[in-house]
Motif scaffolding. Structure first.
Motif, PDB file in Angstrom:
ATOM      1  N   ALA A   1      69.271  -1.459  40.290  1.00  0.00           N
ATOM      2  CA  ALA A   1      68.053  -2.140  40.734  1.00  0.00           C
ATOM      3  C   ALA A   1      67.420  -1.402  41.906  1.00  0.00           C
ATOM      4  CB  ALA A   1      68.373  -3.581  41.133  1.00  0.00           C
ATOM      5  N   ALA A   2      68.246  -0.983  42.872  1.00  0.00           N
ATOM      6  CA  ALA A   2      67.726  -0.250  44.029  1.00  0.00           C
ATOM      7  C   ALA A   2      67.063   1.048  43.605  1.00  0.00           C
ATOM      8  CB  ALA A   2      68.863   0.031  45.020  1.00  0.00           C
ATOM      9  N   PHE A   3      67.688   1.752  42.659  1.00  0.00           N
ATOM     10  CA  PHE A   3      67.095   3.012  42.185  1.00  0.00           C
ATOM     11  C   PHE A   3      65.764   2.769  41.486  1.00  0.00           C
ATOM     12  CE2 PHE A   3      66.435   6.035  38.723  1.00  0.00           C
ATOM     13  CZ  PHE A   3      66.332   7.211  39.451  1.00  0.00           C
ATOM     14  N   LEU A   4      65.720   1.786  40.591  1.00  0.00           N
ATOM     15  CA  LEU A   4      64.485   1.528  39.843  1.00  0.00           C
ATOM     16  C   LEU A   4      63.361   1.066  40.772  1.00  0.00           C
ATOM     17  CD1 LEU A   4      65.981  -0.192  36.675  1.00  0.00           C
ATOM     18  CD2 LEU A   4      64.969   2.085  36.827  1.00  0.00           C
ATOM     19  N   PHE A   5      63.674   0.183  41.723  1.00  0.00           N
ATOM     20  CA  PHE A   5      62.657  -0.230  42.697  1.00  0.00           C
ATOM     21  C   PHE A   5      62.149   0.972  43.495  1.00  0.00           C
ATOM     22  CE2 PHE A   5      64.423  -4.754  42.693  1.00  0.00           C
ATOM     23  CZ  PHE A   5      63.293  -5.279  42.085  1.00  0.00           C
ATOM     24  N   SER A   6      63.016   1.934  43.737  1.00  0.00           N
ATOM     25  CA  SER A   6      62.649   3.098  44.546  1.00  0.00           C
ATOM     26  C   SER A   6      61.660   4.014  43.832  1.00  0.00           C
ATOM     27  CB  SER A   6      63.899   3.893  44.919  1.00  0.00           C
ATOM     28  OG  SER A   6      64.780   3.124  45.692  1.00  0.00           O
ATOM     29  N   THR A   7      61.583   3.911  42.513  1.00  0.00           N
ATOM     30  CA  THR A   7      60.672   4.784  41.766  1.00  0.00           C
ATOM     31  C   THR A   7      59.234   4.271  41.758  1.00  0.00           C
ATOM     32  OG1 THR A   7      61.068   3.645  39.649  1.00  0.00           O
ATOM     33  CG2 THR A   7      62.577   5.435  40.235  1.00  0.00           C
ATOM     34  N   LYS A   8      59.015   3.055  42.235  1.00  0.00           N
ATOM     35  CA  LYS A   8      57.685   2.439  42.128  1.00  0.00           C
ATOM     36  C   LYS A   8      56.585   3.302  42.746  1.00  0.00           C
ATOM     37  CE  LYS A   8      56.452  -0.436  45.156  1.00  0.00           C
ATOM     38  NZ  LYS A   8      56.335  -1.567  46.083  1.00  0.00           N
ATOM     39  N   ALA A   9      56.756   3.679  44.000  1.00  0.00           N
ATOM     40  CA  ALA A   9      55.711   4.449  44.681  1.00  0.00           C
ATOM     41  C   ALA A   9      55.491   5.799  44.020  1.00  0.00           C
ATOM     42  CB  ALA A   9      56.081   4.635  46.152  1.00  0.00           C
ATOM     43  N   ILE A  10      56.539   6.373  43.427  1.00  0.00           N
ATOM     44  CA  ILE A  10      56.410   7.667  42.751  1.00  0.00           C
ATOM     45  C   ILE A  10      55.508   7.522  41.528  1.00  0.00           C
ATOM     46  CG2 ILE A  10      57.659   9.624  41.793  1.00  0.00           C
ATOM     47  CD1 ILE A  10      58.371   8.848  44.732  1.00  0.00           C
ATOM     48  N   PHE A  11      55.770   6.500  40.716  1.00  0.00           N
ATOM     49  CA  PHE A  11      54.937   6.259  39.538  1.00  0.00           C
ATOM     50  C   PHE A  11      53.484   5.984  39.932  1.00  0.00           C
ATOM     51  CE2 PHE A  11      58.946   4.843  37.212  1.00  0.00           C
ATOM     52  CZ  PHE A  11      58.973   5.972  36.399  1.00  0.00           C
ATOM     53  N   ILE A  12      53.292   5.198  40.975  1.00  0.00           N
ATOM     54  CA  ILE A  12      51.937   4.846  41.402  1.00  0.00           C
ATOM     55  C   ILE A  12      51.172   6.084  41.853  1.00  0.00           C
ATOM     56  CG2 ILE A  12      50.579   3.587  43.127  1.00  0.00           C
ATOM     57  CD1 ILE A  12      52.804   1.467  43.116  1.00  0.00           C
ATOM     58  N   LYS A  13      51.792   6.901  42.687  1.00  0.00           N
ATOM     59  CA  LYS A  13      51.155   8.120  43.180  1.00  0.00           C
ATOM     60  C   LYS A  13      50.801   9.064  42.026  1.00  0.00           C
ATOM     61  CE  LYS A  13      50.945   8.214  47.779  1.00  0.00           C
ATOM     62  NZ  LYS A  13      49.697   8.501  48.512  1.00  0.00           N
ATOM     63  N   GLN A  14      51.708   9.207  41.072  1.00  0.00           N
ATOM     64  CA  GLN A  14      51.451  10.091  39.945  1.00  0.00           C
ATOM     65  C   GLN A  14      50.336   9.547  39.057  1.00  0.00           C
ATOM     66  OE1 GLN A  14      55.479  10.455  38.339  1.00  0.00           O
ATOM     67  NE2 GLN A  14      55.691  12.474  39.255  1.00  0.00           N
TER      68      GLN A  14
ATOM     69  N   ALA B   1      71.028  -2.378  48.690  1.00  0.00           N
ATOM     70  CA  ALA B   1      69.580  -2.169  48.647  1.00  0.00           C
ATOM     71  C   ALA B   1      69.085  -1.281  49.779  1.00  0.00           C
ATOM     72  CB  ALA B   1      68.857  -3.517  48.696  1.00  0.00           C
ATOM     73  N   SER B   2      69.900  -1.119  50.826  1.00  0.00           N
ATOM     74  CA  SER B   2      69.480  -0.309  51.968  1.00  0.00           C
ATOM     75  C   SER B   2      69.335   1.169  51.621  1.00  0.00           C
ATOM     76  CB  SER B   2      70.480  -0.467  53.129  1.00  0.00           C
ATOM     77  OG  SER B   2      71.736   0.110  52.798  1.00  0.00           O
ATOM     78  N   VAL B   3      69.868   1.570  50.477  1.00  0.00           N
ATOM     79  CA  VAL B   3      69.685   2.968  50.063  1.00  0.00           C
ATOM     80  C   VAL B   3      68.280   3.191  49.511  1.00  0.00           C
ATOM     81  CG1 VAL B   3      72.128   3.159  49.525  1.00  0.00           C
ATOM     82  CG2 VAL B   3      70.521   2.652  47.680  1.00  0.00           C
ATOM     83  N   GLY B   4      67.522   2.104  49.297  1.00  0.00           N
ATOM     84  CA  GLY B   4      66.203   2.204  48.687  1.00  0.00           C
ATOM     85  C   GLY B   4      65.255   3.184  49.366  1.00  0.00           C
ATOM     86  N   PRO B   5      65.034   3.062  50.687  1.00  0.00           N
ATOM     87  CA  PRO B   5      64.124   4.009  51.351  1.00  0.00           C
ATOM     88  C   PRO B   5      64.566   5.463  51.207  1.00  0.00           C
ATOM     89  CG  PRO B   5      64.527   2.103  52.751  1.00  0.00           C
ATOM     90  CD  PRO B   5      65.469   1.992  51.594  1.00  0.00           C
ATOM     91  N   VAL B   6      65.870   5.710  51.308  1.00  0.00           N
ATOM     92  CA  VAL B   6      66.360   7.082  51.181  1.00  0.00           C
ATOM     93  C   VAL B   6      66.112   7.609  49.768  1.00  0.00           C
ATOM     94  CG1 VAL B   6      68.400   8.566  51.282  1.00  0.00           C
ATOM     95  CG2 VAL B   6      68.095   6.737  52.963  1.00  0.00           C
ATOM     96  N   LEU B   7      66.363   6.769  48.761  1.00  0.00           N
ATOM     97  CA  LEU B   7      66.111   7.177  47.381  1.00  0.00           C
ATOM     98  C   LEU B   7      64.638   7.496  47.162  1.00  0.00           C
ATOM     99  CD1 LEU B   7      68.345   4.664  45.370  1.00  0.00           C
ATOM    100  CD2 LEU B   7      68.715   7.116  45.661  1.00  0.00           C
ATOM    101  N   THR B   8      63.755   6.650  47.698  1.00  0.00           N
ATOM    102  CA  THR B   8      62.322   6.901  47.546  1.00  0.00           C
ATOM    103  C   THR B   8      61.925   8.216  48.201  1.00  0.00           C
ATOM    104  OG1 THR B   8      61.805   4.533  47.463  1.00  0.00           O
ATOM    105  CG2 THR B   8      60.006   6.020  48.045  1.00  0.00           C
TER     106      THR B   8
END
Length: 310
Positions: free
Chosen positions: A18-31, A262-269
């Motif tokens: 879940a943390a990884f998938l949530f982290s991809t949100k901004a990447i998809f939006i920017k692209q 979930a705290s790994v989220g910002p680092v993953l993003t």
């Protein structure tokens, strides 16, 4: 040999995914924004929520329950909660991402547990403990370091502060949603509440698109197919699937351990932004990110915190 995962291992795997998938949100939006000048926050939000709506309606139907104890005011609060948490908060976030980096967006959004604590302190007139004050100072100080470093080299000029403000407003809106969610989950059940709230947010988003965009059907016909693919990815892989996985993780691990994962989220993003968006953080920004994560973790994991941030 058959591999059987324990309840804790299954919960940890769900929370990590879940943390990884949530982290991809901004990447998809920017692209997606880079694909066509016609793609803005309203258009992309509509594609995302149109893809997610059938699944949340299905969750609502499968988890339905007796409404005899539910009052009219509960339904009103549910509608307000859904619109606040997943319509308004998401739209503000999508708008903000038009002006700031994906890395900074994730760091600002990560502040929402501190906002629930501050709001609870004001609403319930309870004094903040010194540990909470220190944690909040760490998280906001770290975020400010990252912001100032990015602003000094931002290509967006004056729009930088607009973007940062919009994303912070998104965090505020989501924190408001979290304050209402526990009571409503007791009334409706956690799965049913989630399905209903997100269905309401999807419908609100589509109504916004229909009212705000001139000739919406004509616009849709002009969009590249790749934009629809990104919209579907945002709906399915960044909204529906991680929401289900996170709830499964919380059910098996509890909110505290899920928050730690979930705290790994910002680092993953940040790592994804470096890999796919060519974004880079300097040493000061990594230091600020670390302070942000430590401060938010101290708030989220404190056993005696004023409000739960799950």
């Amino acid at each position: 040999m058959q591999l059987l995962l324990t309840r804790t291992q299954t919960g940890s795997l769900c929370a990590i995914c879940a943390a990884f998938l949530f982290s991809t949100k901004a990447i998809f939006i920017k692209q997606a924004y880079a694909l066509s000048p016609q793609v803005d926050a309203t258009v992309l939000m509509a594609l995302r929520m149109a893809s997610a709506l059938p699944f949340f309606l299905l969750i609502s139907w499968l988890s339905r329950r007796d409404y005899s104890a539910v009052q009219a005011k509960d339904w009103g609060l549910l509608i307000l909660s859904g619109l606040m948490g997943y319509y308004l908060a998401s739209w503000l976030d999508f708008q903000g991402l038009m002006h700031i980096s994906a890395s900074l967006e994730r760091i600002i959004l990560f502040l929402y547990p501190t906002l629930t604590v501050l709001a609870s302190s004001i609403l319930y007139k309870q004094k903040l403990r010194w540990a909470s004050i220190f944690a909040i100072a760490l998280s906001y100080g770290g975020t400010l370091i990252v912001m100032l470093q990015e602003q000094s080299s931002s290509p967006h000029g004056s729009n930088f502060w607009l973007g940062a403000s919009l994303v912070f407003a998104s965090a505020v809106a989501f924190a408001a949603y979290l304050l209402t969610a526990p009571r409503l989950m007791l009334k409706f059940g956690s799965w049913h509440f989630t399905g209903l709230a997100l269905s309401i947010a999807c419908i609100g988003t589509l109504a916004h698109f229909a009212l705000a965009v001139p000739a919406p059907l004509q616009l849709m016909q002009q969009l590249p197919l790749s934009v629809f693919a990104y919209g579907a990815a945002l709906g399915l892989f960044v909204t529906v699937l991680p929401t289900v996985l996170l709830m499964q993780g919380i059910a098996r691990l509890g909110a505290a351990q899920s928050a730690m994962i979930a705290s790994v989220g910002p680092v993953l993003t940040i790592l994804l932004a470096v890999a796919f968006l060519d974004e880079h953080l300097n040493g000061w920004q990594w230091f600020g990110c670390l302070l942000n994560i430590i401060g938010v973790l101290m708030i989220s994991l404190s056993k005696n915190k004023l409000a739960r941030a799950d």
